[in-house]
Design a protein around this motif. Structure first.
Motif, PDB file in Angstrom:
ATOM      1  N   TYR A  74      37.431  66.404  14.676  1.00 30.33           N
ATOM      2  CA  TYR A  74      36.424  66.545  15.726  1.00 30.33           C
ATOM      3  C   TYR A  74      36.521  67.896  16.437  1.00 30.33           C
ATOM      4  O   TYR A  74      35.510  68.537  16.732  1.00 30.33           O
ATOM      5  CB  TYR A  74      36.585  65.412  16.736  1.00 30.33           C
ATOM      6  CG  TYR A  74      35.590  65.450  17.863  1.00 30.33           C
ATOM      7  CD1 TYR A  74      34.227  65.267  17.622  1.00 30.33           C
ATOM      8  CD2 TYR A  74      35.998  65.690  19.172  1.00 30.33           C
ATOM      9  CE1 TYR A  74      33.295  65.304  18.659  1.00 30.33           C
ATOM     10  CE2 TYR A  74      35.080  65.730  20.215  1.00 30.33           C
ATOM     11  CZ  TYR A  74      33.735  65.533  19.948  1.00 30.33           C
ATOM     12  OH  TYR A  74      32.820  65.582  20.969  1.00 30.33           O
ATOM     13  N   LEU A  75      37.775  68.331  16.687  1.00 26.52           N
ATOM     14  CA  LEU A  75      37.982  69.568  17.433  1.00 26.52           C
ATOM     15  C   LEU A  75      38.125  70.794  16.538  1.00 26.52           C
ATOM     16  O   LEU A  75      38.308  71.908  17.023  1.00 26.52           O
ATOM     17  CB  LEU A  75      39.230  69.437  18.314  1.00 26.52           C
ATOM     18  CG  LEU A  75      39.119  68.387  19.432  1.00 26.52           C
ATOM     19  CD1 LEU A  75      40.465  68.188  20.097  1.00 26.52           C
ATOM     20  CD2 LEU A  75      38.073  68.808  20.452  1.00 26.52           C
ATOM     21  N   ASP A  76      38.061  70.573  15.222  1.00 26.65           N
ATOM     22  CA  ASP A  76      38.073  71.678  14.265  1.00 26.65           C
ATOM     23  C   ASP A  76      39.341  72.515  14.365  1.00 26.65           C
ATOM     24  O   ASP A  76      39.306  73.748  14.461  1.00 26.65           O
ATOM     25  CB  ASP A  76      36.836  72.557  14.468  1.00 26.65           C
ATOM     26  CG  ASP A  76      36.482  73.334  13.200  1.00 26.65           C
ATOM     27  OD1 ASP A  76      36.909  72.913  12.118  1.00 26.65           O
ATOM     28  OD2 ASP A  76      35.786  74.357  13.315  1.00 26.65           O
ATOM     29  N   VAL A  77      40.502  71.837  14.346  1.00 27.21           N
ATOM     30  CA  VAL A  77      41.798  72.523  14.319  1.00 27.21           C
ATOM     31  C   VAL A  77      42.603  71.990  13.140  1.00 27.21           C
ATOM     32  O   VAL A  77      42.268  70.969  12.542  1.00 27.21           O
ATOM     33  CB  VAL A  77      42.592  72.327  15.630  1.00 27.21           C
ATOM     34  CG1 VAL A  77      41.890  73.011  16.790  1.00 27.21           C
ATOM     35  CG2 VAL A  77      42.791  70.846  15.936  1.00 27.21           C
ATOM     36  N   HIS A  78      43.662  72.667  12.803  1.00 25.25           N
ATOM     37  CA  HIS A  78      44.472  72.289  11.653  1.00 25.25           C
ATOM     38  C   HIS A  78      45.303  71.045  11.954  1.00 25.25           C
ATOM     39  O   HIS A  78      45.859  70.906  13.046  1.00 25.25           O
ATOM     40  CB  HIS A  78      45.389  73.444  11.246  1.00 25.25           C
ATOM     41  CG  HIS A  78      44.651  74.644  10.757  1.00 25.25           C
ATOM     42  ND1 HIS A  78      44.048  74.685   9.520  1.00 25.25           N
ATOM     43  CD2 HIS A  78      44.413  75.846  11.335  1.00 25.25           C
ATOM     44  CE1 HIS A  78      43.473  75.860   9.355  1.00 25.25           C
ATOM     45  NE2 HIS A  78      43.685  76.590  10.438  1.00 25.25           N
ATOM     46  N   TYR A  79      45.421  70.172  10.951  1.00 19.24           N
ATOM     47  CA  TYR A  79      46.199  68.952  11.077  1.00 19.24           C
ATOM     48  C   TYR A  79      47.619  69.191  10.573  1.00 19.24           C
ATOM     49  O   TYR A  79      47.827  69.692   9.481  1.00 19.24           O
ATOM     50  CB  TYR A  79      45.537  67.831  10.259  1.00 19.24           C
ATOM     51  CG  TYR A  79      46.367  66.566  10.137  1.00 19.24           C
ATOM     52  CD1 TYR A  79      46.688  65.812  11.259  1.00 19.24           C
ATOM     53  CD2 TYR A  79      46.824  66.138   8.894  1.00 19.24           C
ATOM     54  CE1 TYR A  79      47.432  64.657  11.155  1.00 19.24           C
ATOM     55  CE2 TYR A  79      47.572  64.977   8.770  1.00 19.24           C
ATOM     56  CZ  TYR A  79      47.878  64.243   9.903  1.00 19.24           C
ATOM     57  OH  TYR A  79      48.616  63.095   9.796  1.00 19.24           O
ATOM     58  N   VAL A  80      48.596  68.826  11.415  1.00 24.00           N
ATOM     59  CA  VAL A  80      50.001  68.910  11.030  1.00 24.00           C
ATOM     60  C   VAL A  80      50.618  67.550  11.310  1.00 24.00           C
ATOM     61  O   VAL A  80      50.859  67.189  12.468  1.00 24.00           O
ATOM     62  CB  VAL A  80      50.757  70.012  11.803  1.00 24.00           C
ATOM     63  CG1 VAL A  80      52.211  70.081  11.325  1.00 24.00           C
ATOM     64  CG2 VAL A  80      50.078  71.363  11.632  1.00 24.00           C
ATOM     65  N   ALA A 121      40.928  75.455  26.062  1.00 21.87           N
ATOM     66  CA  ALA A 121      39.557  75.736  25.626  1.00 21.87           C
ATOM     67  C   ALA A 121      39.510  76.226  24.169  1.00 21.87           C
ATOM     68  O   ALA A 121      38.442  76.221  23.550  1.00 21.87           O
ATOM     69  CB  ALA A 121      38.918  76.781  26.536  1.00 21.87           C
ATOM     70  N   THR A 122      40.684  76.621  23.635  1.00 24.29           N
ATOM     71  CA  THR A 122      40.694  77.034  22.217  1.00 24.29           C
ATOM     72  C   THR A 122      40.532  75.844  21.275  1.00 24.29           C
ATOM     73  O   THR A 122      40.298  76.035  20.081  1.00 24.29           O
ATOM     74  CB  THR A 122      42.005  77.782  21.877  1.00 24.29           C
ATOM     75  OG1 THR A 122      43.128  76.886  22.045  1.00 24.29           O
ATOM     76  CG2 THR A 122      42.191  78.987  22.775  1.00 24.29           C
ATOM     77  N   LEU A 123      40.698  74.630  21.819  1.00 24.84           N
ATOM     78  CA  LEU A 123      40.428  73.432  21.023  1.00 24.84           C
ATOM     79  C   LEU A 123      38.916  73.256  20.963  1.00 24.84           C
ATOM     80  O   LEU A 123      38.308  72.523  21.754  1.00 24.84           O
ATOM     81  CB  LEU A 123      41.102  72.201  21.633  1.00 24.84           C
ATOM     82  CG  LEU A 123      42.635  72.249  21.713  1.00 24.84           C
ATOM     83  CD1 LEU A 123      43.158  71.026  22.444  1.00 24.84           C
ATOM     84  CD2 LEU A 123      43.229  72.332  20.315  1.00 24.84           C
ATOM     85  N   LYS A 124      38.304  73.934  20.054  1.00 26.25           N
ATOM     86  CA  LYS A 124      36.843  74.060  19.992  1.00 26.25           C
ATOM     87  C   LYS A 124      36.180  72.749  19.563  1.00 26.25           C
ATOM     88  O   LYS A 124      36.544  72.150  18.558  1.00 26.25           O
ATOM     89  CB  LYS A 124      36.467  75.170  19.013  1.00 26.25           C
ATOM     90  CG  LYS A 124      34.975  75.423  18.906  1.00 26.25           C
ATOM     91  CD  LYS A 124      34.665  76.413  17.783  1.00 26.25           C
ATOM     92  CE  LYS A 124      35.012  75.855  16.426  1.00 26.25           C
ATOM     93  NZ  LYS A 124      34.585  76.758  15.328  1.00 26.25           N
TER      94      LYS A 124
END
Length: 360
Positions: free
Chosen positions: A227-233, A355-358
């Protein structure tokens, strides 16, 4: 440890609560906070008795600091003890990222303890030689960096992830390890430089840690990362429990570190907490974001670097005194003014980091 109680659950009872990171995060926070309140005063009494004259005060420092003579140091033991206890009780101990962050925290805490002990016992500022401190720090960071890379998803191994732009990965290859080492050691020493006024370092550390903790929780969930378009770890969500212990222990320490401080954090705390921030950033692939949420620490460190380099080149000073919080002391700002304003700056930077969590 408490996670193992889920083995007693049939899926719909009290023991099932221990499956949830959010529940265990609350438990870790309360455990660390209670630890701080219970052991804070007894620890201070022991430190005062053992250290006698307390932390030596710099003769070339701001004049207002001379009244702090006799204040014991090594108060970071309270924070480290609280976060270690709460993490071991509430986190999943089969999670590699928990052990990576604990390894860095305890390792840098040990370096800081040795440094504080040397300063107090000799009543001077020499402590452990700087080169030895750096060498040990880089060794700990190298182990942690490689350890984290092993457990990163294959697509992210040895990559530098850029905030906001998910597809912008920079392949550092072998150089990821030195890069991560600089992040961890740099964070540890930047927090150490910031710890110069009562309450100045601990609140920005808690703010930055809480921000990184939220990011770690998001990064560790497939649904949130999509949803937030970040990498999954996978597995980083457990770091939120460590962060809760840090915040709870930090608040317990701040109770006694609020002006006028009854105890100083010392290198024991500042190196440990700074190293922890760096390790969390490396584990979650958010090294660049750390430079944002920990921007206050970056500025403090840069002020020292600029001051030293400029003075060596010209014989003149850019700041009245470095790190920069001492510059404002020299300009006439009161200690509470500096501390609270720096807290506000840290909170603003944390909001920018989040806010970088787009959101798409």
């Amino acid at each position: 440890m408490f996670y193992w109680l889920t083995a007693l659950s049939d899926g719909g009872d009290f023991f099932n609560l221990f499956r949830y990171i959010t529940f265990r995060t609350g438990g870790a926070f309360l455990t660390a906070l209670i630890f701080g309140f219970l052991f804070g005063r007894p620890l201070i009494n022991v430190l005062r008795k053992r250290q006698g004259k307390g932390q030596p005060i710099r003769t070339d420092g701001p004049e207002g600091h001379f009244v702090k003579a006799g204040t014991p140091t090594m108060g970071g033991l309270l924070i480290v003890g609280a976060l270690l206890t709460s993490t071991l009780l509430w986190a999943r101990l089969d999670n590699p990222f928990i052990w990576i962050v604990l390894f860095v925290t305890m390792g840098f805490g040990a370096i800081g303890f040795a440094d504080d002990y040397a300063k107090v016992s000799k009543q001077n500022h020499a402590g452990v030689p700087g080169k030895l401190r750096l060498a040990l720090g880089f060794l700990i960071a190298a182990i942690a960096a490689y350890w984290a890379a092993v457990y990163h998803p294959e697509a992210l191994q040895y990559q530098l992830a850029m905030p906001v732009f998910k597809n912008a990965l920079i392949d550092l290859g072998f150089f990821f390890i030195p890069f991560a080492m600089i992040v961890i050691v740099g964070a540890a020493n930047a927090v150490n430089l910031t710890d110069g006024l009562d309450g100045l370092a601990i609140m920005p550390v808690m703010i930055a840690a809480a921000t990184l903790g939220v990011i770690a929780y998001v990064v560790g969930r497939v649904d949130f990362t999509t949803y937030l378009d970040v990498h999954y770890v996978d597995g980083t969500g457990e770091i939120l429990i460590f962060v809760a212990g840090l915040v709870g222990g930090g608040l317990g320490f701040l109770w006694y570190n609020a002006p006028p401080a009854a105890v100083f954090m010392g290198d024991t705390g500042s190196l440990a907490l700074g190293g922890a921030l760096g390790a969390i950033a490396v584990a979650t692939k958010h090294e660049i974001v750390l430079a944002i949420v920990g921007g206050l620490f970056v500025v403090e460190a840069l002020s020292v670097i600029v001051q030293v380099l400029y003075f060596k080149r010209t014989g003149k000073r850019v700041f009245l005194m470095a790190p920069i919080h001492h510059h404002y002391e020299k300009k006439g700002w009161s200690e509470p003014q500096i501390v609270i304003r720096f807290w506000i700056i840290s909170l603003i930077l944390a909001m920018i980091g989040l806010a970088t969590l787009k959101v798409r």
